[in-house]
Design a protein around this motif. Structure first.
Motif, PDB file in Angstrom:
ATOM      1  N   ALA A   5     -10.169   5.029   6.323  1.00 30.85           N
ATOM      2  CA  ALA A   5      -8.791   5.285   5.898  1.00 30.85           C
ATOM      3  C   ALA A   5      -7.867   4.127   6.281  1.00 30.85           C
ATOM      4  O   ALA A   5      -6.997   3.729   5.492  1.00 30.85           O
ATOM      5  CB  ALA A   5      -8.284   6.592   6.510  1.00 30.85           C
ATOM      6  N   VAL A   6      -8.041   3.579   7.472  1.00 30.95           N
ATOM      7  CA  VAL A   6      -7.216   2.444   7.906  1.00 30.95           C
ATOM      8  C   VAL A   6      -7.496   1.230   7.029  1.00 30.95           C
ATOM      9  O   VAL A   6      -6.560   0.546   6.577  1.00 30.95           O
ATOM     10  CB  VAL A   6      -7.451   2.131   9.404  1.00 30.95           C
ATOM     11  N   ALA A   7      -8.763   0.941   6.776  1.00 29.38           N
ATOM     12  CA  ALA A   7      -9.108  -0.218   5.939  1.00 29.38           C
ATOM     13  C   ALA A   7      -8.507  -0.078   4.540  1.00 29.38           C
ATOM     14  O   ALA A   7      -7.925  -1.035   4.009  1.00 29.38           O
ATOM     15  CB  ALA A   7     -10.622  -0.373   5.872  1.00 29.38           C
ATOM     16  N   ILE A   8      -8.626   1.097   3.958  1.00 28.48           N
ATOM     17  CA  ILE A   8      -8.071   1.319   2.613  1.00 28.48           C
ATOM     18  C   ILE A   8      -6.556   1.154   2.625  1.00 28.48           C
ATOM     19  O   ILE A   8      -5.977   0.519   1.738  1.00 28.48           O
ATOM     20  CB  ILE A   8      -8.492   2.704   2.074  1.00 28.48           C
ATOM     21  N   ALA A   9      -5.881   1.713   3.624  1.00 30.13           N
ATOM     22  CA  ALA A   9      -4.425   1.583   3.710  1.00 30.13           C
ATOM     23  C   ALA A   9      -4.008   0.118   3.867  1.00 30.13           C
ATOM     24  O   ALA A   9      -3.038  -0.325   3.245  1.00 30.13           O
ATOM     25  CB  ALA A   9      -3.889   2.415   4.878  1.00 30.13           C
ATOM     26  N   LEU A  10      -4.730  -0.630   4.692  1.00 28.16           N
ATOM     27  CA  LEU A  10      -4.388  -2.047   4.867  1.00 28.16           C
ATOM     28  C   LEU A  10      -4.542  -2.814   3.556  1.00 28.16           C
ATOM     29  O   LEU A  10      -3.710  -3.663   3.228  1.00 28.16           O
ATOM     30  CB  LEU A  10      -5.249  -2.666   5.969  1.00 28.16           C
ATOM     31  N   LEU A  11      -5.580  -2.507   2.786  1.00 29.08           N
ATOM     32  CA  LEU A  11      -5.804  -3.198   1.512  1.00 29.08           C
ATOM     33  C   LEU A  11      -4.803  -2.767   0.438  1.00 29.08           C
ATOM     34  O   LEU A  11      -4.179  -3.613  -0.215  1.00 29.08           O
ATOM     35  CB  LEU A  11      -7.224  -2.948   1.013  1.00 29.08           C
ATOM     36  N   LEU A  12      -4.654  -1.468   0.258  1.00 26.58           N
ATOM     37  CA  LEU A  12      -3.851  -0.971  -0.860  1.00 26.58           C
ATOM     38  C   LEU A  12      -2.354  -0.906  -0.585  1.00 26.58           C
ATOM     39  O   LEU A  12      -1.552  -1.122  -1.490  1.00 26.58           O
ATOM     40  CB  LEU A  12      -4.341   0.418  -1.285  1.00 26.58           C
ATOM     41  N   GLU A  13      -1.969  -0.584   0.641  1.00 31.52           N
ATOM     42  CA  GLU A  13      -0.551  -0.376   0.932  1.00 31.52           C
ATOM     43  C   GLU A  13       0.113  -1.555   1.618  1.00 31.52           C
ATOM     44  O   GLU A  13       1.338  -1.678   1.587  1.00 31.52           O
ATOM     45  CB  GLU A  13      -0.381   0.874   1.805  1.00 31.52           C
ATOM     46  N   HIS A  14      -0.679  -2.419   2.257  1.00 38.79           N
ATOM     47  CA  HIS A  14      -0.080  -3.491   3.051  1.00 38.79           C
ATOM     48  C   HIS A  14      -0.522  -4.885   2.622  1.00 38.79           C
ATOM     49  O   HIS A  14      -0.236  -5.854   3.313  1.00 38.79           O
ATOM     50  CB  HIS A  14      -0.370  -3.252   4.534  1.00 38.79           C
TER      51      HIS A  14
END
Length: 189
Positions: free
Chosen positions: A125-134
């Motif tokens: 979840a953290v990896a996906i958020a860093l890629l998609l949201e940040h």
């Protein structure tokens, strides 16, 4: 400002999954953080240069997290189990390269929270958020050879094994090789 590089502050990050929430740590989390880092199995794999190093939960949650965030290098997070709102682990980002838009994620879980897939769920979840949201392009995870549980977390979280970084890290005061795992946007397909 020729010759000066602007320091970027690491983004505020909170992510939720069906069973977990990953959020910034606060001073009240210090006791749970102490429990996570005091565990022998956790200490076996900690990347500390000093073999007698003990992590102070309050400092980890407040001062060290703020320093890492303000320097732009990363941040410290609590892994909260949703069923009882208990902090059962820590995640942290570091070695952020803003030019390449990459960062490294690490984690540690309390003994009673292991074996349920919470680490893989949270790291994913953290990896996906860093890629998609940040706007990050790459999230790395480094694993000391022999740390089978962390290797399984990397695999379950969707990271790809890239190779061995020879003599690249510390585990309890000794130099070790590190396996390099990565997660990039193409892995989301």
């Amino acid at each position: 400002m020729i010759g000066q590089v602007a320091v970027r502050r690491f983004p505020t990050l909170t992510v939720s999954t069906p069973r977990t929430e990953v959020r910034p740590l606060v001073a009240d989390d210090a006791e749970a953080v102490d429990e996570v880092f005091a565990d022998r199995q956790t200490q076996r794999w900690l990347p500390l240069a000093d073999p007698s190093g003990q992590i102070d939960g309050r400092a980890w949650c407040v001062e060290l997290a703020r320093q890492r965030r303000d320097s732009g290098d990363g941040d410290h997070y609590g892994l909260v189990r949703r069923e009882d709102q208990r902090v059962v682990g820590c995640l942290w980002t570091r070695r952020t390269d803003w030019g390449a838009r990459l960062t490294e994620v690490s984690y540690a879980l309390a003994p009673h929270a292991r074996g349920f897939g919470l680490a893989a769920e949270a790291v994913d979840a953290v990896a996906i958020a860093l890629l998609l949201e940040h706007g990050f392009h790459r999230v790395e995870l480094r694993v000391a050879p022999g740390n089978v549980a962390s290797r399984r977390v990397a695999e379950k979280a969707g990271f790809s094994y890239e190779g061995l970084l020879r003599n690249a890290g510390f585990v309890r005061g000794a130099r070790v090789d590190l396996e390099l795992w990565s997660f990039v946007a193409a892995d989301l397909r």
